[in-house]
Enzyme design. Structure first.
Site, PDB file in Angstrom:
ATOM      1  N   GLY A  79      35.450  33.718  38.134  1.00 33.49           N
ATOM      2  CA  GLY A  79      36.588  32.847  37.846  1.00 33.49           C
ATOM      3  C   GLY A  79      37.853  33.139  38.636  1.00 33.49           C
ATOM      4  O   GLY A  79      38.887  32.505  38.408  1.00 33.49           O
ATOM      5  N   GLN A  80      37.778  34.091  39.591  1.00 32.31           N
ATOM      6  CA  GLN A  80      38.960  34.349  40.404  1.00 32.31           C
ATOM      7  C   GLN A  80      39.330  33.093  41.183  1.00 32.31           C
ATOM      8  O   GLN A  80      38.478  32.293  41.541  1.00 32.31           O
ATOM      9  CB  GLN A  80      38.715  35.504  41.399  1.00 32.31           C
ATOM     10  CG  GLN A  80      38.462  36.840  40.723  1.00 32.31           C
ATOM     11  CD  GLN A  80      36.970  37.145  40.643  1.00 32.31           C
ATOM     12  OE1 GLN A  80      36.172  36.252  40.367  1.00 32.31           O
ATOM     13  NE2 GLN A  80      36.599  38.387  40.868  1.00 32.31           N
ATOM     14  N   GLU A  81      40.602  32.945  41.464  1.00 28.51           N
ATOM     15  CA  GLU A  81      41.095  31.713  42.093  1.00 28.51           C
ATOM     16  C   GLU A  81      40.344  31.380  43.379  1.00 28.51           C
ATOM     17  O   GLU A  81      40.013  30.218  43.634  1.00 28.51           O
ATOM     18  CB  GLU A  81      42.599  31.849  42.384  1.00 28.51           C
ATOM     19  CG  GLU A  81      43.273  30.516  42.618  1.00 28.51           C
ATOM     20  CD  GLU A  81      44.788  30.601  42.608  1.00 28.51           C
ATOM     21  OE1 GLU A  81      45.410  29.606  43.018  1.00 28.51           O
ATOM     22  OE2 GLU A  81      45.336  31.649  42.209  1.00 28.51           O
ATOM     23  N   LYS A  82      40.030  32.385  44.188  1.00 28.53           N
ATOM     24  CA  LYS A  82      39.351  32.121  45.469  1.00 28.53           C
ATOM     25  C   LYS A  82      37.908  31.648  45.277  1.00 28.53           C
ATOM     26  O   LYS A  82      37.316  31.058  46.176  1.00 28.53           O
ATOM     27  CB  LYS A  82      39.374  33.375  46.349  1.00 28.53           C
ATOM     28  CG  LYS A  82      38.623  34.555  45.770  1.00 28.53           C
ATOM     29  CD  LYS A  82      38.760  35.788  46.653  1.00 28.53           C
ATOM     30  CE  LYS A  82      38.010  36.967  46.038  1.00 28.53           C
ATOM     31  NZ  LYS A  82      38.230  38.211  46.798  1.00 28.53           N
ATOM     32  N   LEU A  83      37.328  31.915  44.071  1.00 25.89           N
ATOM     33  CA  LEU A  83      35.946  31.502  43.810  1.00 25.89           C
ATOM     34  C   LEU A  83      35.845  30.120  43.157  1.00 25.89           C
ATOM     35  O   LEU A  83      34.776  29.521  43.143  1.00 25.89           O
ATOM     36  CB  LEU A  83      35.250  32.524  42.903  1.00 25.89           C
ATOM     37  CG  LEU A  83      35.032  33.920  43.480  1.00 25.89           C
ATOM     38  CD1 LEU A  83      34.439  34.843  42.425  1.00 25.89           C
ATOM     39  CD2 LEU A  83      34.126  33.876  44.700  1.00 25.89           C
TER      40      LEU A  83
END
Length: 201
Positions: A79-83
């Site tokens: 769920g990290q922004e880059k993912l």
């Protein structure tokens, strides 16, 4: 652990003769508890996990009363922004979406709302049932499922989208069984709908 397929053979439900397992994708902001929920379902115990860099996938057998049950092929995506741009490819042709939020981290609910609405309103997701898991109900200050539903504006999702918000906890497993039962009901209802409309023609 994770990032692999388990060796469990899928078991088809008597209600679902045309396919072996329901494809379900678990998404949500980083640190919402997605992987801990996945392993609580899989191993029936709380597993402290590290942030998911890509995805985890497991087959989960959910009892539905008596000897009946359904198998979910669950994909848990980081769920990290880059993912988050990758969510669309993982959720393509999925049977159901599970969106996990941290009920105790109220300052991130607006960010979660934006991501939930973005993914569910994508053209290829129209009508895919959405189960929102309001996780971490065991923590002090956690918002109720009803309050999470309001903050995420779940009722403003597309009219064709079946939704349910369920309070839960990865620590003790509370709420997971009823949440998945409801998701199964919504998936079944959606799969029956096209056949019903064809019969009326």
């Amino acid at each position: 652990m994770g990032n692999h397929l388990t060796d469990m053979a899928p078991t088809a439900s008597s209600f679902l003769p045309h396919f072996q397992a329901l494809h379900v994708v678990v998404i949500g902001l980083d640190s919402a508890g997605k992987t801990s929920l996945l392993y609580r379902l899989k191993f029936k115990e709380f597993v402290q996990s590290v942030p998911t860099k890509g995805f985890n996938t497991e087959k989960i057998r959910v009892p539905l009363g008596g000897s009946r049950g359904v198998t979910f092929q669950v994909w848990d995506v980081g769920g990290q922004e880059k993912l988050r741009p990758l969510w669309r490819s993982y959720t393509r042709r999925t049977d159901g979406l599970v969106f996990v939020v941290d009920s105790a981290e109220t300052e991130r609910l607006e960010e979660a709302k934006v991501e939930l609405h973005r993914i569910s309103k994508a053209s290829d997701k129209q009508g895919v049932p959405v189960l929102v898991l309001a996780n971490k109900q065991d923590q002090p200050g956690a918002l109720s499922a009803a309050e999470v539903e309001k903050r995420l504006a779940v009722r403003e999702l597309a009219a064709a989208t079946l939704t349910h918000v369920q309070g839960c906890s990865a620590v003790d497993g509370l709420g997971l069984q009823p949440g998945l039962e409801r998701l199964y009901e919504m998936i079944l209802k959606r799969k029956k709908a096209p056949r019903a409309s064809k019969k009326r023609r």
